[in-house]
Every structure is written in C-alpha cells, then in structure tokens.
Design a protein around this motif. Structure first.
Motif, mmCIF file in Angstrom:
data_model
loop_
_atom_site.group_PDB
_atom_site.id
_atom_site.type_symbol
_atom_site.label_atom_id
_atom_site.label_comp_id
_atom_site.label_asym_id
_atom_site.label_seq_id
_atom_site.Cartn_x
_atom_site.Cartn_y
_atom_site.Cartn_z
ATOM 1 N N LEU A 178 0.856 -1.182 0.000
ATOM 2 C CA LEU A 178 0.000 0.000 0.000
ATOM 3 C C LEU A 178 0.891 1.230 0.000
ATOM 4 C CD1 LEU A 178 -3.208 0.623 1.866
ATOM 5 C CD2 LEU A 178 -1.361 2.235 2.251
ATOM 6 N N TYR A 195 -1.486 -1.155 -4.017
ATOM 7 C CA TYR A 195 -2.684 -0.399 -3.651
ATOM 8 C C TYR A 195 -2.301 1.066 -3.518
ATOM 9 C CZ TYR A 195 -4.879 -4.861 -2.686
ATOM 10 O OH TYR A 195 -5.398 -6.127 -2.811
ATOM 11 N N HIS A 240 -4.362 -1.286 -7.763
ATOM 12 C CA HIS A 240 -5.706 -0.966 -7.276
ATOM 13 C C HIS A 240 -5.717 0.468 -6.761
ATOM 14 C CE1 HIS A 240 -6.306 -5.345 -7.256
ATOM 15 N NE2 HIS A 240 -5.096 -5.389 -6.743
ATOM 16 N N ARG A 295 -8.164 -4.699 5.875
ATOM 17 C CA ARG A 295 -9.097 -4.971 4.768
ATOM 18 C C ARG A 295 -8.420 -5.653 3.582
ATOM 19 N NH1 ARG A 295 -11.813 0.087 2.149
ATOM 20 N NH2 ARG A 295 -11.927 0.586 4.363
ATOM 21 N N PHE A 296 -7.205 -5.224 3.231
ATOM 22 C CA PHE A 296 -6.536 -5.741 2.042
ATOM 23 C C PHE A 296 -5.374 -6.694 2.356
ATOM 24 C CE2 PHE A 296 -8.281 -1.570 0.662
ATOM 25 C CZ PHE A 296 -9.237 -2.061 -0.203
ATOM 26 N N GLU A 328 -10.566 6.999 0.237
ATOM 27 C CA GLU A 328 -11.418 6.947 1.421
ATOM 28 C C GLU A 328 -11.542 8.341 2.021
ATOM 29 O OE1 GLU A 328 -12.880 4.204 2.945
ATOM 30 O OE2 GLU A 328 -12.113 2.774 1.471
ATOM 31 N N THR A 355 -3.348 4.616 -2.542
ATOM 32 C CA THR A 355 -4.413 5.158 -1.712
ATOM 33 C C THR A 355 -4.239 6.643 -1.433
ATOM 34 O OG1 THR A 355 -5.710 4.818 0.300
ATOM 35 C CG2 THR A 355 -3.346 4.612 0.516
ATOM 36 N N GLU A 370 -9.030 11.062 -7.510
ATOM 37 C CA GLU A 370 -9.270 10.105 -8.591
ATOM 38 C C GLU A 370 -8.363 10.384 -9.776
ATOM 39 O OE1 GLU A 370 -13.469 10.702 -9.147
ATOM 40 O OE2 GLU A 370 -13.998 9.139 -7.699
ATOM 41 N N VAL A 394 -7.565 3.106 -4.145
ATOM 42 C CA VAL A 394 -8.389 3.166 -2.940
ATOM 43 C C VAL A 394 -8.467 4.622 -2.495
ATOM 44 C CG1 VAL A 394 -8.653 2.387 -0.554
ATOM 45 C CG2 VAL A 394 -7.572 0.871 -2.241
ATOM 46 N N LEU A 434 -7.100 -0.166 6.394
ATOM 47 C CA LEU A 434 -6.736 -0.653 5.055
ATOM 48 C C LEU A 434 -5.801 -1.849 5.126
ATOM 49 C CD1 LEU A 434 -6.326 2.698 3.075
ATOM 50 C CD2 LEU A 434 -8.324 1.216 3.260
#
Length: 150
Positions: free
Chosen positions: A9, A37, A85, A104-105, A89, A39, A66, A87, A101
């Motif tokens: 991450l 990931y 990926h 979760r991942f 939040e 994020t 985004e 993410v 996180l």
C-alpha cells in the motif's frame, strides 16, 4: 534472506514526498510481483464545521484524488506493476492507513513519504507517517530519497 512482499500500500497526497514514495513503491511491487494499492485519504474531519462549503470541497477533493491516482496507476502499469488498485477513502489517514486498510486488504508493506501536504497539522498533532509507523502491524517504509535505477 530476502523478504517478499505480496500486497503493498502506498499513501499519496500530491506532495513531492508522496511522489518519491510512489516511484519507489512501483519498483518494489514490480520486483516482488506484488499487488500495489494506491491510496489517498481525504481528511474530512473539518468538513462538518463548514457544512455548505464542505460537500463541494469534499467532492472536489475526491475528483482530484481520482485524477491523481488514475495517472499514477497508468505510470505503475507502464513501469511493470501488474496488479494496481485504487483506494480513495474519507476519514482520518492516521487510522485508515495503518489499521483499517491493512486489515481490509491484508497489506504486508506500507510505503509513504517522510512528510505530506499538511505541515500545520504535523506541528500540533504529529505526522501521518509517524502514526503509520506506530500503529501498523506490517512493515513500513518511509521514503526520503529518489528511487535508484537498477
């Protein structure tokens, strides 16, 4: 013995330090054939005090995140990362990144810059990076230098 990471991450916020962390994370993910990931946490703790302005600000913050993460995802894939990926939040990055996180991942490495965009908060409450180091149950890499070419 070499440690292999499978789920990495990287926390990004648009800062120069986060850019360094992103670049280093791509190299590590590619070498380890790990899921990456990307994020960005939109810290919405102050939005309630500016209710009418808060919703618009939150939506614009999400659009910016985004756009940034989409650009980073494309760069990561071009550089050899295979599973990337995104993410995004809303909440406190000090809790979401090192605890929520990770759980979760099933993250086994967090990568972040030494400092981020919110220097005023760092003075009064401590940095997000510091909190990640203290709270995470996985390895943490704090990036201060450029990624070196192999």
């Amino acid at each position: 013995m070499t440690m292999l990471y499978k789920k990495i991450l990287v926390a990004v916020d648009g800062s120069k330090e986060a850019e360094l962390a992103f670049r280093k994370s791509v190299g590590i993910a590619a070498r380890n054939q790990a899921d990456l990931y990307l994020t960005s946490i939109i810290d919405n703790r102050s939005f309630g005090t500016i209710e009418s302005y808060g919703r618009e600000f939150a939506e614009e913050s999400k659009r910016q995140a985004e756009s940034l993460l989409s650009e980073y995802k494309n760069k990561a894939v071009e550089a050899g990362a295979t599973e990337v990926h995104i993410v995004i939040e809303m909440g406190s990055p000090k809790t979401l990144i090192p605890v929520d996180l990770v759980r979760r991942f099933n993250i086994d490495l967090i990568i972040c810059g030494a400092t981020g965009t919110n220097s005023a908060e760092r003075i009064f409450m401590g940095s997000v990076s510091e909190r990640i180091v203290r709270a995470a149950k996985c390895d943490v890499l704090i990036v201060r230098t450029e990624e070196k070419e192999a």
